[in-house]
Design a protein around this motif. Structure first.
Motif, PDB file in Angstrom:
ATOM      1  N   UNK A 116       0.646  -0.951  -0.270  1.00 15.23           N
ATOM      2  CA  UNK A 116       0.123  -0.377  -0.396  1.00 15.23           C
ATOM      3  C   UNK A 116       0.705   0.616  -0.137  1.00 15.23           C
ATOM      4  N   UNK A 117       2.239   1.295   0.419  1.00 17.67           N
ATOM      5  CA  UNK A 117       2.652   2.303   1.058  1.00 17.67           C
ATOM      6  C   UNK A 117       3.334   3.092  -0.094  1.00 17.67           C
ATOM      7  N   UNK A 118       3.909   2.095  -1.099  1.00 18.15           N
ATOM      8  CA  UNK A 118       4.380   1.998  -2.475  1.00 18.15           C
ATOM      9  C   UNK A 118       2.930   2.163  -3.992  1.00 18.15           C
ATOM     10  N   UNK A 119       1.854   2.398  -3.440  1.00 19.35           N
ATOM     11  CA  UNK A 119       0.934   2.813  -4.076  1.00 19.35           C
ATOM     12  C   UNK A 119       0.135   4.374  -4.330  1.00 19.35           C
ATOM     13  N   UNK A 120       0.945   5.131  -3.240  1.00 20.44           N
ATOM     14  CA  UNK A 120       0.274   5.805  -3.004  1.00 20.44           C
ATOM     15  C   UNK A 120       0.019   6.956  -3.966  1.00 20.44           C
ATOM     16  N   UNK A 121       0.225   7.455  -4.981  1.00 21.24           N
ATOM     17  CA  UNK A 121       0.631   7.944  -6.361  1.00 21.24           C
ATOM     18  C   UNK A 121      -1.441   8.065  -7.020  1.00 21.24           C
ATOM     19  N   UNK A 122      -1.106   6.588  -7.004  1.00 20.12           N
ATOM     20  CA  UNK A 122      -2.993   6.242  -7.550  1.00 20.12           C
ATOM     21  C   UNK A 122      -3.793   6.415  -6.510  1.00 20.12           C
ATOM     22  N   UNK A 123      -3.561   5.636  -5.650  1.00 17.69           N
ATOM     23  CA  UNK A 123      -4.409   6.222  -3.796  1.00 17.69           C
ATOM     24  C   UNK A 123      -5.177   7.676  -3.828  1.00 17.69           C
ATOM     25  N   UNK A 124      -4.031   8.517  -4.070  1.00 14.49           N
ATOM     26  CA  UNK A 124      -4.182   9.506  -3.561  1.00 14.49           C
ATOM     27  C   UNK A 124      -4.789  10.201  -4.911  1.00 14.49           C
ATOM     28  N   UNK A 125      -4.835   9.847  -6.584  1.00 12.47           N
ATOM     29  CA  UNK A 125      -5.638  10.395  -7.340  1.00 12.47           C
ATOM     30  C   UNK A 125      -7.413   9.579  -7.430  1.00 12.47           C
ATOM     31  N   UNK A 126      -7.096   9.060  -6.863  1.00 21.15           N
ATOM     32  CA  UNK A 126      -8.344   8.085  -6.425  1.00 21.15           C
ATOM     33  C   UNK A 126      -9.580   9.190  -5.940  1.00 21.15           C
ATOM     34  N   UNK A 127      -8.743   9.513  -4.883  1.00 20.38           N
ATOM     35  CA  UNK A 127      -8.996  10.244  -3.920  1.00 20.38           C
ATOM     36  C   UNK A 127      -9.870  11.669  -4.080  1.00 20.38           C
ATOM     37  N   UNK A 128      -8.485  12.301  -4.956  1.00 20.03           N
ATOM     38  CA  UNK A 128      -9.097  13.506  -5.494  1.00 20.03           C
ATOM     39  C   UNK A 128     -10.310  13.598  -6.735  1.00 20.03           C
ATOM     40  N   UNK A 129     -10.625  12.686  -7.595  1.00 19.84           N
ATOM     41  CA  UNK A 129     -11.652  12.568  -8.130  1.00 19.84           C
ATOM     42  C   UNK A 129     -12.644  11.996  -7.535  1.00 19.84           C
ATOM     43  N   UNK A 130     -12.951  11.178  -6.282  1.00 16.86           N
ATOM     44  CA  UNK A 130     -13.829  10.628  -5.648  1.00 16.86           C
ATOM     45  C   UNK A 130     -14.302  12.187  -4.847  1.00 16.86           C
ATOM     46  N   UNK A 131     -12.906  12.764  -4.455  1.00 15.69           N
ATOM     47  CA  UNK A 131     -14.468  14.660  -3.964  1.00 15.69           C
ATOM     48  C   UNK A 131     -14.294  15.144  -4.998  1.00 15.69           C
ATOM     49  N   UNK A 132     -13.558  15.155  -6.465  1.00 21.79           N
ATOM     50  CA  UNK A 132     -14.531  15.780  -7.345  1.00 21.79           C
ATOM     51  C   UNK A 132     -15.715  15.347  -7.743  1.00 21.79           C
ATOM     52  N   UNK A 133     -15.619  13.655  -7.727  1.00 20.54           N
ATOM     53  CA  UNK A 133     -17.414  13.538  -7.652  1.00 20.54           C
ATOM     54  C   UNK A 133     -18.211  13.455  -7.259  1.00 20.54           C
TER      55      UNK A 133
END
Length: 166
Positions: free
Chosen positions: A68-85
């Motif tokens: 999970x720690x090595x995959x933070x960027x994709x998690x962050x991008x998903x979170x940005x789009x979740x907020x936008x959604x």
């Protein structure tokens, strides 16, 4: 959060910027639905990428927490789009409610206009002067109805023939 926004591609950044309140103020319902669909696709893309990449990194890292720690960027991008959604969903819900109210008011106004006013009706003795519309049973024209009636007539004829034969 700013670091994640800077890591987005130009198209993705523009897509997130379209979800700002000032940008969405002039959009109608159809345009909001289109924007909602585009944002949802982007969110799903990064959420799926996050899950898949995380699953493959578990084997190489040896633990889920390390993957999970090595995959933070994709998690962050998903979170940005979740907020936008969520912003687009709230705006779309408000616009849809307003549209439904407008349609209801329009329908009621049309019904009020078409309804007769009792003040315009002349007083009478209460007797109906016209014969009214002749009621015609439209169901008698269907082939199923004709077969049913023919069967019923034939059954009656058989019963009568049986009685006559006694």
């Amino acid at each position: 959060m700013k670091k994640i926004l800077n890591s987005l591609s130009e198209d993705e950044y523009v897509l997130v910027r379209e979800t700002k309140k000032a940008q969405m103020a002039e959009l109608d319902e159809a345009e909001l639905i289109n924007l909602h669909t585009r944002i949802r696709r982007a969110r799903n893309k990064y959420a799926k990428l996050y899950r898949r990449t995380g699953a493959t990194k578990v084997e190489s890292k040896g633990a889920r927490g390390s993957g999970k720690a090595a995959n933070k960027r994709n998690a962050g991008r998903a979170e940005v789009f979740e907020g936008a959604l969520s912003r687009v969903s709230r705006k779309l819900a408000a616009v849809s409610r307003q549209s439904a109210r407008d349609l209801k008011e329009e329908r009621l106004a049309r019904a009020r206009k078409d309804a007769p006013s009792f003040s315009e009706i002349e007083t009478s003795d209460g007797k109906v002067r016209s014969a009214g519309k002749a009621r015609v049973d439209a169901t008698r024209q269907s082939s199923g109805r004709k077969k049913y009636e023919a069967s019923s007539i034939a059954a009656g004829a058989r019963r009568q023939a049986k009685k006559d034969g006694r």
